[in-house]
Write a protein that holds these residues in place. Structure first.
Motif, PDB file in Angstrom:
ATOM      1  N   PHE A 149     -29.081   1.471   8.827  1.00 53.46           N
ATOM      2  CA  PHE A 149     -30.307   1.104   9.172  1.00 53.46           C
ATOM      3  C   PHE A 149     -30.787  -0.065   8.260  1.00 53.46           C
ATOM      4  O   PHE A 149     -31.124  -1.171   8.602  1.00 53.46           O
ATOM      5  N   GLN A 150     -30.490   0.180   6.951  1.00 54.56           N
ATOM      6  CA  GLN A 150     -30.948  -0.602   5.847  1.00 54.56           C
ATOM      7  C   GLN A 150     -30.203  -2.156   6.047  1.00 54.56           C
ATOM      8  O   GLN A 150     -30.685  -3.202   6.205  1.00 54.56           O
ATOM      9  N   VAL A 151     -28.869  -1.942   6.203  1.00 52.54           N
ATOM     10  CA  VAL A 151     -27.968  -3.233   6.376  1.00 52.54           C
ATOM     11  C   VAL A 151     -28.459  -3.873   7.727  1.00 52.54           C
ATOM     12  O   VAL A 151     -28.510  -5.236   7.676  1.00 52.54           O
ATOM     13  N   LEU A 152     -28.646  -3.018   8.762  1.00 51.09           N
ATOM     14  CA  LEU A 152     -28.922  -3.749  10.067  1.00 51.09           C
ATOM     15  C   LEU A 152     -30.285  -4.524  10.117  1.00 51.09           C
ATOM     16  O   LEU A 152     -30.370  -5.617  10.438  1.00 51.09           O
ATOM     17  N   PHE A 153     -31.193  -3.741   9.326  1.00 49.69           N
ATOM     18  CA  PHE A 153     -32.531  -4.474   9.197  1.00 49.69           C
ATOM     19  C   PHE A 153     -32.556  -5.726   8.537  1.00 49.69           C
ATOM     20  O   PHE A 153     -33.073  -6.683   8.751  1.00 49.69           O
ATOM     21  N   LYS A 154     -31.804  -5.598   7.269  1.00 47.46           N
ATOM     22  CA  LYS A 154     -31.991  -6.834   6.679  1.00 47.46           C
ATOM     23  C   LYS A 154     -31.166  -7.793   7.089  1.00 47.46           C
ATOM     24  O   LYS A 154     -31.485  -8.913   6.912  1.00 47.46           O
ATOM     25  N   GLY A 155     -30.196  -7.753   7.754  1.00 47.08           N
ATOM     26  CA  GLY A 155     -29.271  -8.686   8.578  1.00 47.08           C
ATOM     27  C   GLY A 155     -30.274  -9.351   9.590  1.00 47.08           C
ATOM     28  O   GLY A 155     -30.263 -10.302   9.897  1.00 47.08           O
ATOM     29  N   PHE A 156     -30.808  -8.360  10.471  1.00 46.74           N
ATOM     30  CA  PHE A 156     -31.746  -8.783  11.439  1.00 46.74           C
ATOM     31  C   PHE A 156     -32.965  -9.694  10.960  1.00 46.74           C
ATOM     32  O   PHE A 156     -33.365 -10.823  11.566  1.00 46.74           O
ATOM     33  N   ILE A 157     -33.439  -9.592   9.850  1.00 44.48           N
ATOM     34  CA  ILE A 157     -34.618 -10.216   9.400  1.00 44.48           C
ATOM     35  C   ILE A 157     -34.124 -11.417   8.835  1.00 44.48           C
ATOM     36  O   ILE A 157     -34.732 -12.597   9.115  1.00 44.48           O
ATOM     37  N   PHE A 158     -32.856 -11.693   7.907  1.00 42.07           N
ATOM     38  CA  PHE A 158     -32.072 -12.898   7.753  1.00 42.07           C
ATOM     39  C   PHE A 158     -31.907 -13.895   8.876  1.00 42.07           C
ATOM     40  O   PHE A 158     -32.352 -14.866   8.843  1.00 42.07           O
TER      41      PHE A 158
ATOM     42  N   VAL B 117     -34.231   3.130  16.664  1.00 45.33           N
ATOM     43  CA  VAL B 117     -33.025   2.644  16.287  1.00 45.33           C
ATOM     44  C   VAL B 117     -32.595   3.586  14.902  1.00 45.33           C
ATOM     45  O   VAL B 117     -31.852   4.037  14.502  1.00 45.33           O
ATOM     46  N   ARG B 118     -34.027   3.576  14.055  1.00 47.64           N
ATOM     47  CA  ARG B 118     -33.902   4.227  12.801  1.00 47.64           C
ATOM     48  C   ARG B 118     -33.592   5.870  12.920  1.00 47.64           C
ATOM     49  O   ARG B 118     -32.707   6.436  12.215  1.00 47.64           O
ATOM     50  N   SER B 119     -33.842   6.345  14.056  1.00 48.57           N
ATOM     51  CA  SER B 119     -33.672   7.881  14.514  1.00 48.57           C
ATOM     52  C   SER B 119     -32.155   7.890  14.717  1.00 48.57           C
ATOM     53  O   SER B 119     -31.694   8.923  14.579  1.00 48.57           O
ATOM     54  N   HIS B 120     -31.440   6.840  15.337  1.00 50.63           N
ATOM     55  CA  HIS B 120     -30.168   7.092  15.988  1.00 50.63           C
ATOM     56  C   HIS B 120     -29.176   6.606  14.867  1.00 50.63           C
ATOM     57  O   HIS B 120     -28.026   6.816  14.975  1.00 50.63           O
TER      58      HIS B 120
ATOM     59  N   SER C 178     -29.348   6.276   7.237  1.00 46.03           N
ATOM     60  CA  SER C 178     -30.237   5.497   6.288  1.00 46.03           C
ATOM     61  C   SER C 178     -29.496   3.927   5.968  1.00 46.03           C
ATOM     62  O   SER C 178     -30.016   3.081   5.822  1.00 46.03           O
ATOM     63  N   ASN C 179     -28.361   4.206   5.366  1.00 43.17           N
ATOM     64  CA  ASN C 179     -27.521   3.065   4.934  1.00 43.17           C
ATOM     65  C   ASN C 179     -27.425   2.139   6.002  1.00 43.17           C
ATOM     66  O   ASN C 179     -27.660   0.769   5.753  1.00 43.17           O
TER      67      ASN C 179
END
Length: 189
Positions: free
Chosen positions: A23-32, A14-17, A20-21
């Motif tokens: 991915f950060q939003v998606l990652f933080k949302g997923f963790i929450f 997912v990070r490769s596709h 950066s911005n």
């Protein structure tokens, strides 16, 4: 471990596709969202009776007077009593003096592994002081922290550059002929 590796591989894909911005939003949302879902599942399973609620031993770790007030049978067990100070000295011996120095040395050079040693050392010290049986959780970090101290001492005061790396040549041994005991003073033969 296989499942964890699959998750890591998916995150890298997912990070490769994504940018950066994004991915950060998606990652933080997923963790929450994952945290909220897991916490909700824990609460629902506890209320439904599928997961046992916390026991008196757990509560007595945070509130040291809890077991005395509400569950005296737990307070009467000797291994649930607070640890006496001599027990620290008898169980950990010389390492009890090196342990704080190792924690201090970790504070001097903060890296990820040093933060782990500091946090583990502080929490294990607290829990070992609250309950005698938790002295077992303190012992490994005391050994690691003391090893850091001894290693730093040896690095500081042991200078290996003074040691001559080339072995010296052995001195030749001269063999003398044994004297004949039966030879007379004037005899030249």
């Amino acid at each position: 471990i296989f499942g964890l590796l699959q998750i890591i591989a998916f995150v890298e894909l997912v990070r490769s596709h994504l940018a950066s911005n994004q991915f950060q939003v998606l990652f933080k949302g997923f963790i929450f969202i994952a945290f909220i879902l897991m916490f909700s599942a824990l609460v629902l399973l506890t209320l439904g009776g599928y997961i046992a609620p916390w026991t008196g031993r757990f509560y007595s770790l945070w509130d040291t007077g809890y077991a005395k007030k509400y569950i005296p049978i737990i307070a009467s067990v000797s291994e649930h009593q607070p640890t006496a100070w001599p027990s620290f000295f008898f169980d950990l011996e010389m390492l009890i003096f090196l342990f704080p120095a190792g924690i201090y040395l970790c504070f001097k050079e903060l890296r990820d592994e040093h933060v782990f040693v500091i946090l583990y050392g502080i929490t294990a010290s607290y829990f070992a002081g609250v309950m005698v049986r938790l002295m077992l959780t303190l012992t490994p970090i005391v050994c690691v922290s003391s090893a850091i101290t001894v290693s730093r001492l040896l690095d500081t005061y042991l200078d290996l550059s003074v040691v001559d790396p080339e072995p010296s040549e052995p001195t030749p041994v001269v063999e003398s002929k044994p004297k004949d005991k039966h030879k007379k003073v004037g005899d030249s033969s």
